[in-house]
Design a protein around this motif. Structure first.
Motif, mmCIF file in Angstrom:
data_model
loop_
_atom_site.group_PDB
_atom_site.id
_atom_site.type_symbol
_atom_site.label_atom_id
_atom_site.label_comp_id
_atom_site.label_asym_id
_atom_site.label_seq_id
_atom_site.Cartn_x
_atom_site.Cartn_y
_atom_site.Cartn_z
ATOM 1 N N LEU A 1 0.869 -1.188 0.000
ATOM 2 C CA LEU A 1 0.000 0.000 0.000
ATOM 3 C C LEU A 1 0.897 1.227 0.000
ATOM 4 O O LEU A 1 1.635 1.465 0.957
ATOM 5 C CB LEU A 1 -0.886 0.011 1.261
ATOM 6 C CG LEU A 1 -1.557 1.349 1.608
ATOM 7 C CD1 LEU A 1 -2.586 1.732 0.553
ATOM 8 C CD2 LEU A 1 -2.237 1.276 2.980
ATOM 9 N N LYS B 1 -9.096 13.230 6.078
ATOM 10 C CA LYS B 1 -7.942 13.714 5.312
ATOM 11 C C LYS B 1 -8.376 14.900 4.450
ATOM 12 O O LYS B 1 -8.847 14.712 3.333
ATOM 13 C CB LYS B 1 -7.380 12.599 4.447
ATOM 14 C CG LYS B 1 -6.871 11.417 5.262
ATOM 15 C CD LYS B 1 -6.474 10.295 4.348
ATOM 16 C CE LYS B 1 -6.321 8.987 5.097
ATOM 17 N NZ LYS B 1 -6.394 7.847 4.178
ATOM 18 N N GLY C 1 -8.566 -2.900 6.132
ATOM 19 C CA GLY C 1 -9.208 -3.347 7.369
ATOM 20 C C GLY C 1 -9.617 -2.210 8.291
ATOM 21 O O GLY C 1 -10.577 -2.349 9.049
ATOM 22 N N GLY D 1 -4.718 -3.154 6.268
ATOM 23 C CA GLY D 1 -5.026 -2.275 7.410
ATOM 24 C C GLY D 1 -4.006 -2.476 8.521
ATOM 25 O O GLY D 1 -3.142 -3.353 8.428
HETATM 26 C C1 PEP Z 1 -7.664 0.987 5.607
HETATM 27 O O1 PEP Z 1 -8.740 1.599 5.645
HETATM 28 O O2 PEP Z 1 -7.456 -0.074 6.209
HETATM 29 C C2 PEP Z 1 -6.536 1.538 4.833
HETATM 30 C C3 PEP Z 1 -5.444 0.842 4.643
HETATM 31 O O3 PEP Z 1 -6.654 2.799 4.371
HETATM 32 P P1 PEP Z 1 -6.522 4.091 5.294
HETATM 33 O O4 PEP Z 1 -6.074 3.659 6.672
HETATM 34 O O5 PEP Z 1 -5.521 4.976 4.640
HETATM 35 O O6 PEP Z 1 -7.912 4.622 5.262
#
Ligand code: PEP
Ligand code: MG
Length: 746
Positions: free
Chosen positions: A469, A515, A628, A678
């Motif tokens: 990611l 964000k 996650g 996640g």
């Molecule tokens: C998630 O939601 O698990 C993820 C990897 O994205 P972010 O934490 O950036 O929302």
């Protein structure tokens, strides 16, 4: 105590200040001060009690009580009238002390002959230092003017204490704010750090609590308040594009800054001889003490507004900015109310740890701290008020605990913990070149999450199989404008070069929810986490998405490219985004530019709906990555940023794991690669459970790769699966006891 004039007050304050200039130790000064106060206020007794430790007050100097009681008489916080003043931060004024509630008889002091008692707290911006008491034989309550006058004197004593006027070798006097304090917050980023406090916004230092000319001070105060009002007005003028909450805070500031009562009280303080700065602090301390006692949480929350406003006013008065000229200490630990991602990035890896009073796990700052692998504790009570620049501090990111000015025993235990972690990291480093293969030969691919150039050396150091990611929004969040296509292309190319052929899965811009880009008009949404965010923004306003896709294609320079789209909730969103990518690829080709040799396109599964999408969707995805953090919040309907509900639901809950299993089966049936990216993927117990259920690619923060790999290599995923299935058949709500039980048996 006879009536006292303003000039009496001013002359007393000046005489107090002069004691600062005299030679002699702290005790000497205290003795002289009690004498001066008793004399000026025409009372028989004046005593100063200071804190020995956070729970104990000690009689440190007296005029009128028995001298042998000094340093002998002690009381606990809340005990007797003195203890009551200290606890409540409010004066106690009585004409019949022995009859007053809570009175405690101290025979060694000889105070029984004094009937009237007036005690006021010696405090500075919420920091309790001690109690100043006057007593007389005549049975009468003191007048309001007298109470007020004594509070002003106590303020000067507080400033003098702060300046170290009473500190003497070994007596512990005046070093009250050196007490250890522990804060129980929440984990923002795991890890442990020891260092020194670096306040993001240091408190203004008041060096002169007493004014020479009250008229000059009153004028300084008036000008500073006007300056403050103008500052807030201009902040409000620029607030059109701000979210509602931010605006509301500013409106409250405006109201406070225009409060006549506030200015009147400060002007009165100045009339009695305080400097303008000391007057600001006095009113801040008094209001604080009052608000802290309030049962109303809304009012208690206004404490932060009040502190911020008072600090702004002090800056107006002193001209001191954030930069006080102090040098960053060694091993700095940043302490702040809150901080933006850009500011945090500016400090960068120089920081050993970060402690915030506010913040949230999913906030930008937390994401940056995580990307930089800096231990982060959020929701650390009132640490900004308690901490001073340079104070020793321990940050326990694993437990969400902070020790400010720790006892040596705590510090020693903590160092052992850090040493053990370092030892473990060394052991993990030995595993770097080895695969994450379990005892039975099943291998899990461990990738890392990244988002900053600074992360890339970790790709080699951690032994990750690639970047599962890459959060592209960090580049957008930390700038003041949308980055240009060529800037982005150059950056993505550097990422791909650093990856040396290992796969990097770029996630397109995931903004919205928490964000918020500084240069984008914020949306006033009641539920931003379920609002206009991620791919929804990308598809509705395709300009930025298209530009980003072009930059990615160019960065690949004809090599392979993996792109995934965040927060896909329905197949058509994926198909539209996919089509946009192919369109950009074809456009590049038609312009004669190289196109990726292999284009892998994935979706992030972050909403439960997608788990039930038609087969054709799964087949259309080259890969699916489970986000996650979001998936769990929507599965349990528990806001990932709300500390109150976030921990309520366990990742190893049978329902959630059964749900994940469904996704695993669907991906298997359609031959779609599946990964989990996640935060849970980086937690060894959770990671092992996911692997046992059949997720064979996990993407996590680099520091987790060693611990996760270590555990997988010791385990047998097939055995663990049997254990899980048995517990599930037995009707367990959580599979955690079964999994940890299995681990303990290894
Ligand atoms: C998630 O939601 O698990 C993820 C990897 O994205 P972010 O934490 O950036 O929302
Ligand atoms: Mg997400």
């Amino acid at each position: 105590m006879a009536h006292r004039s303003e000039s009496d007050s001013r002359s007393l304050l000046r005489r107090l200040r002069d004691t600062l200039a005299t030679s002699g130790g702290g005790q000497d000064r205290l003795d002289r001060i009690t004498h001066l106060i008793a004399d000026s206020m025409r009372t028989e007794v004046c005593s100063i009690y200071l804190f020995r430790d956070p729970e104990t007050l000690e009689l440190c100097a007296t005029e009128g009580l028995k001298p042998e009681a000094v340093h002998q008489t002690r009381m606990r916080l809340g005990e007797g009238l003195v203890g009551r003043v200290a606890r409540t931060g409010a004066p106690v004024n009585t004409g019949d002390a022995p009859a007053a509630p809570g009175f405690r008889y101290m025979p060694e002091t000889g105070e029984e002959i004094y009937s009237s008692f007036l005690g006021v707290p010696i405090q500075r911006v919420g920091e309790k230092l001690g109690v100043l008491v006057v007593q007389s034989k005549q049975a009468r309550e003191y007048s309001e003017d007298e109470v007020y006058g004594l509070e002003v004197v106590a303020m000067v004593l507080a400033e003098m204490t702060e300046l170290g006027a009473f500190t003497a070798e070994g007596n512990g006097i005046g070093s009250t704010h050196r007490f250890p304090v522990m804060f129980r917050g929440a984990t923002g980023q795991e890890g442990a750090a020891e260092g020194r406090v670096w306040l993001h916004e240091p408190r203004v230092v008041v060096t002169n609590p007493v004014a020479d000319d009250p008229e000059v001070e009153a004028e300084r105060l008036r000008v500073a308040v006007e300056g403050l009002q103008a500052e807030i007005d201009s902040m409000l003028a620029g607030a059109a594009a701000m979210d509602k909450e931010h605006r509301q805070v500013l409106e409250t500031y405006k109201m406070l800054a225009h409060s006549r009562g506030w200015l009147r009280r400060m002007t009165e303080d100045v009339g009695l001889g305080l400097s303008a700065e000391a007057a600001v602090e006095k009113e801040q301390s008094t209001a604080r003490a009052r608000l802290e006692q309030s049962p109303d949480p809304y009012l208690r929350e206004r404490l932060n507004d009040l502190d911020d406003l008072s600090n702004r006013l002090l800056r107006q008065l002193t001209g001191q900015g954030r930069d006080t000229g102090a040098a960053l200490p060694e091993n700095p630990v940043l302490v702040a109310r809150n901080i933006g991602p850009g500011e945090l990035l500016e400090y960068g890896r120089a920081l050993k740890g970060v402690v915030l009073e506010e913040g949230s796990v999913g906030s930008h700052a937390a994401i940056v701290a995580r990307a930089l692998s800096i231990p982060l504790v959020i929701h650390a009570g009132r640490i900004v008020t308690e901490a001073l620049n340079g104070d020793p501090i321990l940050v326990d990111g694993d437990q969400g605990v902070v020790h400010l000015r720790p006892e040596e025993t705590v510090a020693a235990a903590f160092r052992d913990k850090i040493a053990m972690q370092a030892e473990a990291q060394k052991r993990y480093a030995d595993l770097r070149g080895l695969p994450a293969t379990d005892r039975a030969g099943a291998t899990v691919s461990l990738m890392m999450n990244a988002g900053l150039m600074a992360d890339l050396p970790s790709l080699v150091n951690s032994g990750a199989d690639g970047v599962g990611l890459f959060r592209t929004e960090l580049q957008f969040l930390t700038r003041t404008r949308v980055p240009r296509r060529d800037e982005l292309a150059a950056l993505y190319k550097r990422v791909l070069t650093a990856a040396q052929g290992k796969r990097v899965q770029f996630r397109t811009l995931d903004i919205g929810s928490d964000k918020v880009l500084p240069y984008m008009k914020p949306q006033d949404e009641p539920n931003p986490a379920m609002g206009w965010r991620a791919i929804r923004v990308g598809l509705d306003k395709p300009g930025v998405l298209r530009m980003q896709l072009q930059a990615l294609i160019r960065a690949a320079e004809g090599g392979p490219l993996s792109v995934m789209f965040p927060f896909i909730a329905a197949p058509d969103e994926f198909h539209a985004a996919h089509a946009a990518l192919l369109h950009e690829r074809d456009r590049e080709a038609s312009l004669g530019r190289p196109v990726p040799s292999e284009l892998r396109v994935g979706a992030m599964l972050e909403t439960p709906s997608l788990a039930f999408a038609p087969e054709s969707f799964f087949r259309a995805c080259d890969f699916i990555s489970i986000g996650g953090n979001d998936l769990k919040q929507f599965f349990f309907a528990a806001d990932r940023e709300n500390e109150r509900v976030r921990r309520r639901y366990d990742t190893l809950d049978t329902a959630f794991l059964s749900f994940l299993e469904g996704i695993i089966l669907r991906c298997r049936a359609s031959n779609t690669q599946l990964s989990f990216c996640g935060e849970d993927a980086g937690r060894p117990v959770e990671a092992l459970t996911f692997a046992a259920l059949g997720i064979r690619t996990l993407s996590m923060r680099p520091a987790s790769i060693g611990p996760v790999k270590h555990l997988i290599r010791r385990a047998d995923l097939g055995e663990l699966r049997t254990v899980i299935e048995r517990a599930r058949a037995d009707g367990a709500q959580s599979l955690r006891p079964a999994v940890t039980g299995y681990l303990a048996s290894l």
